[in-house]
Design a protein around this motif. Structure first.
Motif, PDB file in Angstrom:
ATOM      1  N   THR A 222       0.867  -1.169   0.000  1.00 53.86           N
ATOM      2  CA  THR A 222       0.000   0.000   0.000  1.00 53.86           C
ATOM      3  C   THR A 222       0.906   1.222   0.000  1.00 53.86           C
ATOM      4  OG1 THR A 222      -1.905   1.051   1.020  1.00 53.86           O
ATOM      5  CG2 THR A 222      -0.246   0.162   2.514  1.00 53.86           C
ATOM      6  N   ALA A 223       0.371   2.343  -0.387  1.00 54.45           N
ATOM      7  CA  ALA A 223       1.235   3.522  -0.500  1.00 54.45           C
ATOM      8  C   ALA A 223       0.485   4.774  -0.084  1.00 54.45           C
ATOM      9  CB  ALA A 223       1.730   3.668  -1.931  1.00 54.45           C
ATOM     10  N   ALA A 224       1.238   5.785   0.248  1.00 52.71           N
ATOM     11  CA  ALA A 224       0.631   7.063   0.630  1.00 52.71           C
ATOM     12  C   ALA A 224       1.511   8.191   0.118  1.00 52.71           C
ATOM     13  CB  ALA A 224       0.516   7.153   2.139  1.00 52.71           C
ATOM     14  N   LEU A 225       0.883   9.324  -0.124  1.00 47.79           N
ATOM     15  CA  LEU A 225       1.641  10.543  -0.395  1.00 47.79           C
ATOM     16  C   LEU A 225       1.584  11.366   0.886  1.00 47.79           C
ATOM     17  CD1 LEU A 225       0.344  11.417  -3.989  1.00 47.79           C
ATOM     18  CD2 LEU A 225       2.482  10.285  -3.356  1.00 47.79           C
ATOM     19  N   VAL A 226       2.743  11.623   1.458  1.00 46.51           N
ATOM     20  CA  VAL A 226       2.820  12.338   2.724  1.00 46.51           C
ATOM     21  C   VAL A 226       3.333  13.753   2.449  1.00 46.51           C
ATOM     22  CG1 VAL A 226       3.909  12.372   5.004  1.00 46.51           C
ATOM     23  CG2 VAL A 226       3.259  10.190   3.974  1.00 46.51           C
ATOM     24  N   VAL A 227       2.579  14.740   2.869  1.00 55.27           N
ATOM     25  CA  VAL A 227       2.982  16.134   2.644  1.00 55.27           C
ATOM     26  C   VAL A 227       3.615  16.667   3.927  1.00 55.27           C
ATOM     27  CG1 VAL A 227       2.213  18.444   1.967  1.00 55.27           C
ATOM     28  CG2 VAL A 227       1.021  16.403   1.077  1.00 55.27           C
ATOM     29  N   PRO A 228       4.919  16.972   3.885  1.00 53.71           N
ATOM     30  CA  PRO A 228       5.576  17.470   5.107  1.00 53.71           C
ATOM     31  C   PRO A 228       5.239  18.937   5.361  1.00 53.71           C
ATOM     32  CG  PRO A 228       7.160  17.308   3.311  1.00 53.71           C
ATOM     33  CD  PRO A 228       5.848  16.855   2.754  1.00 53.71           C
ATOM     34  N   ARG A 229       5.270  19.304   6.627  1.00 59.30           N
ATOM     35  CA  ARG A 229       5.090  20.723   6.963  1.00 59.30           C
ATOM     36  C   ARG A 229       6.473  21.366   6.923  1.00 59.30           C
ATOM     37  NH1 ARG A 229       0.418  22.338   9.196  1.00 59.30           N
ATOM     38  NH2 ARG A 229      -0.082  20.358  10.150  1.00 59.30           N
ATOM     39  N   GLY A 230       6.904  21.686   5.730  1.00 59.66           N
ATOM     40  CA  GLY A 230       8.248  22.281   5.569  1.00 59.66           C
ATOM     41  C   GLY A 230       9.287  21.206   5.300  1.00 59.66           C
ATOM     42  N   GLN A 231      10.302  21.622   4.555  1.00 60.54           N
ATOM     43  CA  GLN A 231      11.371  20.723   4.125  1.00 60.54           C
ATOM     44  C   GLN A 231      12.124  20.095   5.304  1.00 60.54           C
ATOM     45  OE1 GLN A 231      13.664  18.723   1.683  1.00 60.54           O
ATOM     46  NE2 GLN A 231      11.850  19.784   1.040  1.00 60.54           N
ATOM     47  N   GLU A 232      12.344  20.885   6.367  1.00 57.90           N
ATOM     48  CA  GLU A 232      13.147  20.393   7.500  1.00 57.90           C
ATOM     49  C   GLU A 232      12.479  19.213   8.183  1.00 57.90           C
ATOM     50  OE1 GLU A 232      11.521  23.487   7.725  1.00 57.90           O
ATOM     51  OE2 GLU A 232      12.945  24.027   6.149  1.00 57.90           O
ATOM     52  N   ALA A 233      11.150  19.072   7.956  1.00 61.71           N
ATOM     53  CA  ALA A 233      10.423  17.987   8.643  1.00 61.71           C
ATOM     54  C   ALA A 233      10.722  16.626   8.023  1.00 61.71           C
ATOM     55  CB  ALA A 233       8.918  18.270   8.573  1.00 61.71           C
ATOM     56  N   VAL A 234      11.279  16.606   6.794  1.00 64.86           N
ATOM     57  CA  VAL A 234      11.384  15.336   6.052  1.00 64.86           C
ATOM     58  C   VAL A 234      12.161  14.253   6.818  1.00 64.86           C
ATOM     59  CG1 VAL A 234      12.325  14.278   3.946  1.00 64.86           C
ATOM     60  CG2 VAL A 234      10.926  16.343   3.795  1.00 64.86           C
ATOM     61  N   PRO A 235      13.393  14.534   7.309  1.00 64.15           N
ATOM     62  CA  PRO A 235      14.111  13.457   8.008  1.00 64.15           C
ATOM     63  C   PRO A 235      13.368  12.974   9.256  1.00 64.15           C
ATOM     64  CG  PRO A 235      15.587  15.298   7.552  1.00 64.15           C
ATOM     65  CD  PRO A 235      14.212  15.763   7.213  1.00 64.15           C
ATOM     66  N   ARG A 236      12.681  13.888   9.934  1.00 62.05           N
ATOM     67  CA  ARG A 236      11.938  13.466  11.141  1.00 62.05           C
ATOM     68  C   ARG A 236      10.779  12.549  10.736  1.00 62.05           C
ATOM     69  NH1 ARG A 236      12.879  19.023  12.610  1.00 62.05           N
ATOM     70  NH2 ARG A 236      10.771  19.614  11.971  1.00 62.05           N
ATOM     71  N   ILE A 237      10.138  12.869   9.626  1.00 64.43           N
ATOM     72  CA  ILE A 237       9.022  12.021   9.174  1.00 64.43           C
ATOM     73  C   ILE A 237       9.532  10.636   8.790  1.00 64.43           C
ATOM     74  CG2 ILE A 237       7.267  11.714   7.379  1.00 64.43           C
ATOM     75  CD1 ILE A 237       7.004  14.776   7.291  1.00 64.43           C
ATOM     76  N   ILE A 238      10.660  10.601   8.108  1.00 64.35           N
ATOM     77  CA  ILE A 238      11.200   9.287   7.700  1.00 64.35           C
ATOM     78  C   ILE A 238      11.513   8.453   8.948  1.00 64.35           C
ATOM     79  CG2 ILE A 238      13.037   8.073   6.465  1.00 64.35           C
ATOM     80  CD1 ILE A 238      13.296  10.553   4.649  1.00 64.35           C
ATOM     81  N   ALA A 239      12.140   9.109   9.935  1.00 65.79           N
ATOM     82  CA  ALA A 239      12.465   8.381  11.166  1.00 65.79           C
ATOM     83  C   ALA A 239      11.186   7.898  11.857  1.00 65.79           C
ATOM     84  CB  ALA A 239      13.283   9.276  12.101  1.00 65.79           C
ATOM     85  N   LEU A 240      10.175   8.743  11.839  1.00 65.93           N
ATOM     86  CA  LEU A 240       8.892   8.383  12.455  1.00 65.93           C
ATOM     87  C   LEU A 240       8.259   7.190  11.736  1.00 65.93           C
ATOM     88  CD1 LEU A 240       6.672   9.414  14.482  1.00 65.93           C
ATOM     89  CD2 LEU A 240       5.737  10.697  12.574  1.00 65.93           C
ATOM     90  N   LEU A 241       8.314   7.217  10.408  1.00 65.26           N
ATOM     91  CA  LEU A 241       7.752   6.108   9.626  1.00 65.26           C
ATOM     92  C   LEU A 241       8.502   4.817   9.919  1.00 65.26           C
ATOM     93  CD1 LEU A 241       7.259   7.931   6.210  1.00 65.26           C
ATOM     94  CD2 LEU A 241       5.431   7.022   7.659  1.00 65.26           C
ATOM     95  N   GLU A 242       9.811   4.925  10.032  1.00 63.47           N
ATOM     96  CA  GLU A 242      10.597   3.712  10.321  1.00 63.47           C
ATOM     97  C   GLU A 242      10.218   3.147  11.685  1.00 63.47           C
ATOM     98  OE1 GLU A 242      14.673   4.310   7.696  1.00 63.47           O
ATOM     99  OE2 GLU A 242      14.657   5.013   9.772  1.00 63.47           O
ATOM    100  N   THR A 243      10.018   4.043  12.643  1.00 61.95           N
ATOM    101  CA  THR A 243       9.643   3.568  13.980  1.00 61.95           C
ATOM    102  C   THR A 243       8.247   2.947  13.957  1.00 61.95           C
ATOM    103  OG1 THR A 243      10.903   5.409  14.870  1.00 61.95           O
ATOM    104  CG2 THR A 243       9.447   4.289  16.412  1.00 61.95           C
ATOM    105  N   ALA A 244       7.329   3.611  13.244  1.00 54.19           N
ATOM    106  CA  ALA A 244       5.938   3.140  13.270  1.00 54.19           C
ATOM    107  C   ALA A 244       5.742   1.879  12.439  1.00 54.19           C
ATOM    108  CB  ALA A 244       5.017   4.242  12.750  1.00 54.19           C
ATOM    109  N   LEU A 245       6.518   1.740  11.381  1.00 54.66           N
ATOM    110  CA  LEU A 245       6.214   0.683  10.415  1.00 54.66           C
ATOM    111  C   LEU A 245       7.305  -0.360  10.263  1.00 54.66           C
ATOM    112  CD1 LEU A 245       4.784   3.278   7.949  1.00 54.66           C
ATOM    113  CD2 LEU A 245       3.439   1.646   9.241  1.00 54.66           C
TER     114      LEU A 245
END
Ligand SMILES: Cc1cc2nc3c(=O)[nH]c(=O)nc-3n(C[C@H](O)[C@H](O)[C@H](O)COP(=O)(O)OP(=O)(O)OC[C@H]3O[C@@H](n4cnc5c(N)ncnc54)[C@H](O)[C@@H]3O)c2cc1C
Length: 473
Positions: A222-245
């Motif tokens: 399954t896939a999703a398009l995730v819209v970050p709140r600003g460019q700086e958020a991207v690495p934090r989102i990736i880390a969050l996804l890795e933790t959650a999934l």
């Protein structure tokens, strides 16, 4: 008789006639996918390792330069001859076959000219795959030589991480064969020589066979398009996804607004999930599992839930999440290269930095371009989950000056971006495409001298007469 005719006659004596490519059929082999257009002394297509060794011996005994080619999908001009007309081009796409597909060991031994698609077709009947995933259909030998990464590197690693054994032919007069196809996952019994042939573009020897690790075929994605709140958020989102999934996260691709717009503009059949309001930057996140439905019946829903409502609520870094059919989202990603190519002249970059530094690099590069090269559009996209970015720039067709005026600007632009990547952010000018003649100048400029000296010593040891390939490491 000219030297070239003499060579043709010699090769005709050594090889089956099907291995000889007539001069009028040579041009497709001499033209690279993106860079590199030369002229070969001759093109040969051996079908066996014995034929290949006969060619190598002939070249080494007669001091003839030669170059190995797989599917010719490389992007740095390394698979096509130079324009001297002196190099023998050895295409390996007739040297194919899956010699063993071992389901219990989850591994396959294949000849170097075998295509990735052929390996995956055979593996799929056992619910297995070789998961290095990319938009081309390379040979396994070419993949070893370039250490292919691809969109699912985040989950499965590159070729190096999935290589269990190798066989190579060396560039000496005996065409010596070195083999380690035992396929051991553990073996610390000495120097792991096969690693020297991975990612070095065939500069040290010719890959003839590889034993590769197979993985379980994902049953559902399954896939999703995730819209970050600003460019700086991207690495934090990736880390969050890795933790959650955890292991479920199989890809995380970044797409900039200009890149997506070019895809939508030139591919009207694409569905625009943003209703025309394309965000600045979007992450294409893919989740996959090989667990059978009988064990986890609601996995799709669970994954969608995890990246959908749960994460939006859980993280202030995420502005929006769109869950949908993976094929629709990948169609956008896969249409970008073509879309931007139709928008103007593409100035392609294949850079990587530590993924935590990607936002800072992008901000600095965007600011530098806006001030020094305002005519250029940034249309970047790529494997941001592993710090890679195809930081592709487009000089729009409507603003294109004549070639002679463009060339120095593009050269200055390349230097400015690479200086920023390498000196400013400790990154690389070639994340996954290798060196090749296209990048030789940057290799010479950016690779520290002691590393170049070491590589050069190794290359002279393996290729004493400097006959092999068209790159000097
Ligand atoms: C649309 C597209 C998308 C791509 N996406 C990606 C991506 O996501 N990630 C990525 O890493 N790459 C990507 N690539 C680049 C390319 O597909 C890879 O580098 C690929 O692994 C090259 O394999 P090939 O068989 O085409 O090799 P070729 O292009 O024929 O050769 C590449 C190099 O390997 C050497 N070589 C080939 N075969 C052998 C051999 N048997 N022994 C020794 N040396 C050999 C050649 O001399 C040359 O130096 C992409 C290319 C295209 C066209």
């Amino acid at each position: 008789m000219s030297a070239r005719s003499a060579m043709m006659a010699d090769l005709a004596g050594l090889l089956d006639h099907r291995a000889l490519v007539a001069p009028e059929d040579a041009p497709p082999y001499e033209q690279g996918y993106r860079y590199g257009a030369g002229c070969a002394a001759s093109v040969v297509r051996p079908a066996s390792i014995a034929e290949l060794r006969a060619i190598v011996t002939y070249c080494c005994r007669n001091d003839i330069g030669f170059l190995v080619q797989g599917a010719n999908s490389g992007l740095v001009g390394a698979s096509t001859p130079d324009d001297s007309g002196d190099q023998l081009l050895i295409n390996l796409t007739r040297m194919t076959g899956i010699e063993e597909l071992d389901v219990l060991d989850r591994a396959a031994t294949v000849l170097a000219g075998t295509r990735l698609s052929a390996v995956n077709a055979a593996a799929a009947s056992h619910q297995l795959c070789f998961p290095i995933d990319l938009g081309a259909d390379p040979t396994i030998g070419g993949m070893v030589a370039t250490n292919t990464g691809g969109a699912r590197m985040l989950r499965y690693g590159d070729v190096r991480r999935n290589l269990l054994g190798l066989e190579v032919v060396l560039a000496d007069a005996d065409a010596t064969i070195v083999t380690d196809l035992a396929g051991l996952r553990k073996d610390n019994s000495g120097f792991d020589w096969k690693q020297i042939f991975v990612g070095t573009g065939g500069a040290f020897g010719i890959v003839t066979r590889a034993r590769i690790e197979l993985h379980h075929l994902p049953q559902r994605t399954t896939a999703a398009l995730v819209v970050p709140r600003g460019q700086e958020a991207v690495p934090r989102i990736i880390a969050l996804l890795e933790t959650a999934l955890g292991d479920g996260l199989t890809a995380c691709e970044g797409m900039s607004r200009n890149a997506m717009r070019a895809a939508f503009d030139h591919h009207p059949s694409l569905r625009d999930p943003f209703g025309g309001r394309i965000p600045d930057y979007v992450l294409l996140v893919e989740l996959g599992t090989s667990m059978p439905e009988a064990i986890l019946p609601d996995l799709d829903a669970a994954l969608a839930e995890a990246i959908g409502s749960a994460l939006v609520g859980a993280s202030p870094d995420i502005e929006d999440v769109l869950v949908g059919r993976p094929a629709d989202f990948w169609a956008i990603r896969h249409s970008i290269s073509d879309g931007i190519a139709r928008s103007g002249q593409v100035i392609a970059f294949d850079i990587a930095v530590q993924r935590s530094k990607l936002p800072a690099f992008r901000s600095a590069a965007l600011a530098m371009l806006a001030s020094d090269f305002p005519q250029i559009q940034v249309c970047d996209f790529g494997h941001c989950g592993d710090g890679g970015d195809h930081f592709n720039l487009v000089w729009p067709t409507c603003d294109l000056p004549p070639e002679a005026e463009r060339r120095p600007v593009i050269e200055a632009l390349r230097g400015a971006i690479y200086d920023l990547v390498v000196f400013g952010f400790g990154g690389t000018y070639s994340a996954e495409h290798g060196v090749g003649p296209h990048n030789q100048e940057y290799y010479d400029r950016y690779k520290p001298e002691p590393a170049r000296a070491l590589s050069g010593r190794l290359q002279s040891m393996f290729d004493e007469k400097g006959l092999m390939g068209n790159v000097r490491l």
